[in-house]
Design a protein around this motif. Structure first.
Motif: not given
Length: 361
Positions: A297-312
């Motif tokens: 769900d975030i793979a396409g936006d992974i380089f955008d600010p404030f997008v993270s795949g990790r908790e916290n």
């Protein structure tokens, strides 16, 4: 015949001629670069063993051959097994005067498609970071006061109540750390460009990782020893590699895993901007891990600010990486499936030495 060869090898997109059995009869210079192999080596090889497409095309391909009609396929991922897939348009047509033979054109469009998006993202990120910097400056001062007050209060409290003041101090420090990351993102200076040995940068990052956050990981070197010098800022490129190694190490968890650092030269890779100007980015650096992969769900936006795949997670690490690579006029891409994530840096080559050597000779 010489004119035909000149036209064929001047085509700016990878072009392949296939025989009636779908084997490669010949390829042009752009296709040699795209497939990272010579025409002589590939001749007689099944095309589907070298060109991997995320869409079943064999039936449509045979129909185009049988009906002598062209076939156009848009928006598919095309890989070669040696490189990360690129978003491409395909054009396939029967070769005039040679029954059963087909002309196969591959037009990479990932860069062109993402450049306008990249510009929009950068504008949005600039506004968001500007506001975040202002808030960071204003919030850090009262946080220092809150932390100090909590520490003073804890001196006269019971052990049970001190747990609450310790929580205030701990959370305040966590917020300060986040604000410092925001400030770091906004205050990053433009790179001081000079000749950089990419392998020296990778070795420094590898040693640092193995002594710290990546102590539980196995890091393999897969370097092209003939790779020329890059043009960049060694310290900032080190920051990029360290961020990517840290992400891979954290994704692997406590059980650990393997990271492969790979370098190679790809002569045909160019970043073509909206104004038509093309910049060669032949130096390729890949950070490959065998972790769980990026959340879809975030793979396409992974380089955008404030997008993270990790908790916290703050979502600033990869945004910072993207900003540094962009300031180097380079390019970064990622492909990810469970068990294999590949971050690929494409960097410019230092040409000053080449020009100097030519003058001296």
């Amino acid at each position: 015949m010489m004119e035909d060869d000149a036209v064929w090898n001047s085509l700016p997109v990878p072009a392949i001629v296939l025989d009636p059995q779908d084997c490669i009869a010949t390829i042009n210079a752009a296709a040699e670069g795209f497939l990272n192999a010579s025409a002589k080596t590939l001749r007689g090889t099944k095309v589907w063993e070298k060109v991997m497409i995320d869409s079943p095309l064999e039936t449509a391909f045979e129909r185009a051959r049988a009906t002598f009609s062209p076939l156009f396929v848009n928006d598919v991922d095309v890989g070669t097994g040696e490189r990360a897939p690129l978003h491409c348009n395909l054009q396939i047509a029967p070769l005039s005067g040679q029954p059963g033979y087909m002309l196969f054109l591959i037009s990479p469009r990932e860069l062109a498609g993402r450049l306008s998006q990249d510009h929009t993202v950068k504008s949005a990120a600039k506004s968001a970071i500007g506001m975040a910097e202002m808030l960071a400056h204003e919030i850090k001062n009262p946080l220092a006061g809150i932390t100090g007050a909590a520490q003073l209060l804890s001196m006269g409290l019971s052990a049970e109540d001190r747990e609450l003041t310790d929580l205030i101090v701990e959370e305040s420090r966590r917020i300060v750390k986040l604000l410092e990351q925001v400030e770091q993102f906004g205050n990053l200076t433009m790179p001081m460009m000079h000749a950089v040995n990419v392998h020296d940068v990778l070795d420094r990052a590898r040693r640092s990782a193995l002594l710290g956050f990546g102590a539980h990981m196995k890091i393999i070197e897969d370097y092209d020893p003939s790779l020329p010098m890059a043009l960049g800022d060694a310290d900032q490129l080190l920051q990029v590699v360290l961020n990517l190694l840290k992400n891979a190490s954290e994704a692997a968890g406590k059980t650990g895993g393997t990271i492969r650092l790979r370098t190679y030269f790809e002569h045909s890779f160019r970043l073509r901007r909206s104004d038509g100007q093309g910049k060669p980015l032949p130096l390729q650096v890949e950070i490959i891990d065998d972790g769980p992969g990026l959340p879809p769900d975030i793979a396409g936006d992974i380089f955008d600010p404030f997008v993270s795949g990790r908790e916290n997670g703050t979502g600033l690490g990869l945004a910072l990486v993207s900003k540094i690579v962009s300031d180097h006029e380079g390019w970064i891409t990622v492909t990810s499936v469970p068990g294999k994530t590949v971050f690929r840096l494409s960097l410019p080559m230092d040409t000053t030495r080449t020009k100097r050597n030519l003058k001296e000779s």
